[in-house]
Enzyme design. Structure first.
Site, PDB file in Angstrom:
ATOM      1  N   CYS A   2       8.890  25.013  19.552  1.00 10.64           N
ATOM      2  CA  CYS A   2       9.832  24.328  18.675  1.00 10.64           C
ATOM      3  C   CYS A   2      10.865  23.695  19.501  1.00 10.64           C
ATOM      4  O   CYS A   2      11.660  24.455  20.051  1.00 10.64           O
ATOM      5  CB  CYS A   2      10.069  25.198  17.436  1.00 10.64           C
ATOM      6  N   TRP A  75       5.564  24.116  16.875  1.00  4.77           N
ATOM      7  CA  TRP A  75       4.764  24.935  17.554  1.00  4.77           C
ATOM      8  C   TRP A  75       4.450  25.978  16.403  1.00  4.77           C
ATOM      9  O   TRP A  75       5.037  26.884  16.098  1.00  4.77           O
ATOM     10  CB  TRP A  75       5.096  25.698  18.814  1.00  4.77           C
ATOM     11  N   ASN A 101      13.383  26.894  13.918  1.00  8.00           N
ATOM     12  CA  ASN A 101      12.620  27.414  15.126  1.00  8.00           C
ATOM     13  C   ASN A 101      12.584  29.126  14.948  1.00  8.00           C
ATOM     14  O   ASN A 101      13.769  29.383  14.671  1.00  8.00           O
ATOM     15  CB  ASN A 101      13.371  27.250  16.427  1.00  8.00           C
ATOM     16  N   GLY A 102      11.500  29.628  15.046  1.00 11.93           N
ATOM     17  CA  GLY A 102      11.612  31.146  14.774  1.00 11.93           C
ATOM     18  C   GLY A 102      10.663  31.558  13.619  1.00 11.93           C
ATOM     19  O   GLY A 102       9.582  30.792  13.327  1.00 11.93           O
ATOM     20  N   GLU A 482      -0.027  36.593  39.819  1.00 13.75           N
ATOM     21  CA  GLU A 482       0.679  35.190  39.392  1.00 13.75           C
ATOM     22  C   GLU A 482      -0.306  34.030  39.969  1.00 13.75           C
ATOM     23  O   GLU A 482      -0.271  33.147  39.069  1.00 13.75           O
ATOM     24  CB  GLU A 482       2.134  35.301  40.521  1.00 13.75           C
ATOM     25  N   LYS A 486      -1.194  31.229  37.243  1.00 20.45           N
ATOM     26  CA  LYS A 486      -0.790  29.992  37.454  1.00 20.45           C
ATOM     27  C   LYS A 486      -1.979  28.933  36.973  1.00 20.45           C
ATOM     28  O   LYS A 486      -1.948  27.985  36.452  1.00 20.45           O
ATOM     29  CB  LYS A 486      -0.070  29.526  38.816  1.00 20.45           C
ATOM     30  N   LYS A 608       7.477  26.555  26.799  1.00 14.83           N
ATOM     31  CA  LYS A 608       8.208  26.968  27.855  1.00 14.83           C
ATOM     32  C   LYS A 608       9.004  28.053  27.438  1.00 14.83           C
ATOM     33  O   LYS A 608       9.179  29.154  28.331  1.00 14.83           O
ATOM     34  CB  LYS A 608       9.106  25.790  28.243  1.00 14.83           C
TER      35      LYS A 608
HETATM   36  O1  M6R Z   1      11.734  32.764  30.339  1.00 22.57           O
HETATM   37  P1  M6R Z   1      10.898  33.957  30.611  1.00 22.57           P
HETATM   38  O2  M6R Z   1      11.380  33.788  32.134  1.00 22.57           O
HETATM   39  O3  M6R Z   1      11.234  35.031  30.002  1.00 22.57           O
HETATM   40  O4  M6R Z   1       9.620  33.545  30.427  1.00 22.57           O
HETATM   41  C1  M6R Z   1       8.590  34.297  30.499  1.00 22.57           C
HETATM   42  C2  M6R Z   1       7.196  33.810  30.437  1.00 22.57           C
HETATM   43  O5  M6R Z   1       6.931  33.303  29.277  1.00 22.57           O
HETATM   44  C3  M6R Z   1       7.059  32.664  31.613  1.00 22.57           C
HETATM   45  O6  M6R Z   1       7.330  33.440  32.945  1.00 22.57           O
HETATM   46  C4  M6R Z   1       5.323  32.281  31.453  1.00 22.57           C
HETATM   47  O7  M6R Z   1       4.507  33.358  31.869  1.00 22.57           O
HETATM   48  C5  M6R Z   1       5.430  31.175  32.427  1.00 22.57           C
HETATM   49  N1  M6R Z   1       4.810  30.024  31.733  1.00 22.57           N
HETATM   50  C6  M6R Z   1       4.276  31.166  33.556  1.00 22.57           C
HETATM   51  O8  M6R Z   1       4.303  30.054  34.377  1.00 22.57           O
END
Ligand code: M6R
Length: 613
Positions: A2, A75, A101-102, A482, A486, A608
């Site tokens: 959001c 979202w 948002n929330g 990782e 990805k 994000k």
């Molecule tokens: O902002 P943050 O580092 O706390 O976010 C954690 C995860 O949501 C974040 O690393 C997520 O796994 C990424 N989209 C991976 O690419």
């Protein structure tokens, strides 16, 4: 997750709100909307789908008059993504509109209370309850109505609220969900994140927990939970708007991959003194505290959690402190055995991930000291920690993290050396050698990034695979996780990562002729074991791409046992190896997703910044 924007000033609000929402698209959304106050009325426009739908519907804002408004990208949590559930929500009377948002956890209870008061609802959302509740309390004093309603809300919320009869102000309020205020001349703004404001101002205030801002053209007044005025430090954002633009790259993700050498350098170099020793700049965690700690917990989500896994190996080997790595979403409900002898390290790019924020609070309540590794200055996690070390990655826009991951690794490597030195596990010279290896990493990264043609070629061979497996041992296992994350998050290819020794305990039954396995063998001490694991999957018909620092013997007698492709990485020592290993994994994921035509920067269903539990 959001996006919220708000504006009051002398310009037409709608085009400006839409531009702001464009800058928040990276957060992930499935519908968008705006509400503008004009001549005693609130005009609401909203549409399911991409922001473009709303832009076309409103002629890019031109056909919506008014100089005060709020905008939103949603979202979906409660209720499917459709026009009605989109924000803003308008109260039954038409007097109040709101973006949120929330998640409001007690919305069902509030909904039945409001139903008894005669309110009816048109959407399935928790948010609509909030707007009706504010309407219920509204007697001409917006701040008082919002405060009364907020007292009844449980859960997390960042809110932007406008009132039909108040063209002179709007209200913003937050709890457990980020919101910043932008200060202009004769105009003021709110947004979920700074990039939405940069075209207008660099002067921002980050609202604290349960703080409310009353925003007018002339100024912004912030109040705490009790209605007492709060003075805030105004932060000056130094990165320029261009660093949140694509700068000639097709995607933010590729741009951010390419920015890694510079981001790594920015994070490490200023923390190294002329004599080669480290100065972390910790404010509250003294060397004595680091010497006396008995254990470390590292708590994070997603890729940040993977950084924690790499760091565990490094800290235990180099500083000899036992480390537990915990997923933030599990930690809270785990009854963790921590106390004042424990250092909890929280890793988060955004500094706003709700699970991670709640884990931090849990750790503090149990008496632990909390050190956070955060990218966003002044974010909730940074503010609430005992101490914070910032990764200076700059703004990261692509949902899939790359440069933030690399700078988190860099900072954890630096911290590991520092901790080991303070605890007498490294001599001065050994520490300096490790520091030099870290300082050399940006150049090595640049060399790796110079030519990506091999990875483009590999992507072209395998982008249409249904399943792709990753395997590795120890630190390489953390890297495998990782690499797999990805790949799956942006290409939607099913992928899993395994500790290579575990394969024969179940997973190997999934390997069939043609299955692609990416084998990470950068750890010299485990090289032979990895070669055996490669042979095991090759014997079952797998196609193998091996990543290694040590030459792999290619057996001419048994060509079918050899990896099909080998990517050689420079040997830079165990501590720095992950920083290089991750690069081909990021590039492979990127090029596979590119060939599949995926929405790389904004993968489906993802956000994000994850601000719900
Ligand atoms: O902002 P943050 O580092 O706390 O976010 C954690 C995860 O949501 C974040 O690393 C997520 O796994 C990424 N989209 C991976 O690419």
């Amino acid at each position: 997750m959001c996006g919220i924007v708000g504006y009051i000033g002398g310009k037409q609000a709608a085009p400006l709100l839409l531009k702001g929402l464009e800058k928040l698209e990276y957060r992930g959304y499935d519908s968008a909307g705006l509400a503008v106050v004009n001549e005693g009325e609130i005009i609401v426009k909203k549409a399911r789908g991409r922001l473009l739908m709303l832009e076309e519907m409103t002629e890019y804002g031109a056909c919506v008059d008014g100089r005060l408004g709020i905008g939103h990208t949603r979202w979906a949590t409660h209720g499917e993504p459709n026009d009605v559930n989109s924000h803003p929500h308008l109260s039954l009377s038409g007097r109040v509109a709101l973006v949120h948002n929330g998640i409001v956890e007690n919305y069902a209870e509030l909904r039945s209370f409001l139903s008894e008061e005669g309110y009816t609802f048109v959407s399935d959302t928790d948010t609509e309850v909030v707007v009706q509740l504010i309407d219920h309390y509204y007697r001409g004093d917006p701040a008082s109505a919002v405060r009364k309603a907020a007292e009844q809300l449980r859960g997390s919320f960042a809110l932007g609220i406008v009132f039909a009869d108040r063209p002179d102000l709007f209200i913003a309020l937050r709890k457990d969900s980020p919101l910043v205020v932008g200060l202009g001349r004769g105009e003021n703004f709110i947004a979920s994140d700074v990039p939405a404001l940069l075209a207008h101002t660099r002067q921002i205030i980050r609202l604290g927990e349960l703080e409310m801002a009353v925003v007018t053209r002339e100024g912004v007044t912030v109040y705490d939970h009790f209605g007492v005025k709060v003075e805030h430090e105004v932060l000056n954002i130094t990165w320029d708007a261009a660093s949140a633009e694509k700068g000639g790259y097709e995607h933010f993700m590729l741009k951010e991959i390419m920015e890694q050498p510079e981001a790594f350098r920015r994070t490490v170099a200023p923390r190294i003194k002329d004599d080669g020793t480290i100065e972390l700049g910790l404010q509250k965690l003294s060397d004595d505290a680091l010497r006396s700690l008995e254990r470390i917990y590292i708590v994070a989500c997603g890729s940040s959690y993977h950084v924690g896994m790499v760091a565990r190996y490094a800290i235990e080997r180099m500083a000899r402190v036992p480390v537990t790595v915990s997923l933030a979403s599990e930690f809270r409900y785990d009854n963790p055995m921590i106390g004042s002898e424990t250092l909890v390290i929280i890793i988060s790019q955004s500094g706003e991930t709700l699970d991670t924020l709640f884990a931090l609070r849990e750790a503090k309540e149990r008496g632990a000291r909390v050190l956070s590794i955060v990218n966003v200055v002044g974010s909730s996690i940074a503010v609430e920690s005992t101490d914070v070390l910032y990764t200076w990655a700059g703004p990261e826009i692509a949902v899939a993290t790359t440069k933030a991951y690399s700078t988190q690794l860099a900072l954890m490597q630096l911290f590991t050396i520092y901790l080991a030195r303070v605890r007498g596990k490294l001599t001065d010279n050994e520490a300096k050698a490790e520091v030099n290896a870290l300082l050399a990493t940006p150049d090595r990264l640049s060399a790796l990034l110079k030519d990506t043609s091999d990875l483009q070629f590999l992507a072209s061979l395998y982008f249409n695979r249904r399943d792709i497996f990753f395997m590795g041992r120890n630190i390489d296992y953390a890297l495998a996780l990782e690499g797999s994350l990805k790949l799956k998050e942006i290409s939607y290819i099913h992928s899993e990562a395994y500790a290579a020794g575990e394969l024969k305990h179940g997973t190997i039954s999934l390997i069939e002729p043609g299955t692609l396995v990416i084998a990470l063998c950068t750890g010299a001490s485990l090289h032979e074991k990895m070669i055996s694991n490669i042979r095991e999957v090759k014997a079952r018909g797998a196609t193998v791409i091996a990543l290694t620092t040590t030459p792999i013997y290619i057996d001419p007698e048994h060509p079918n046992a050899n990896p099909d492709h080998v990517i050689y990485l420079p040997d830079c020592g165990e501590l720095c190896a992950p920083s290089l290993t991750v690069v081909p994994l990021q590039l492979l994921a990127y090029y596979v997703a590119l060939l599949k035509g995926c929405d790389i920067d904004k993968p489906r269903n993802l956000a994000k910044c994850v601000t719900v539990e």
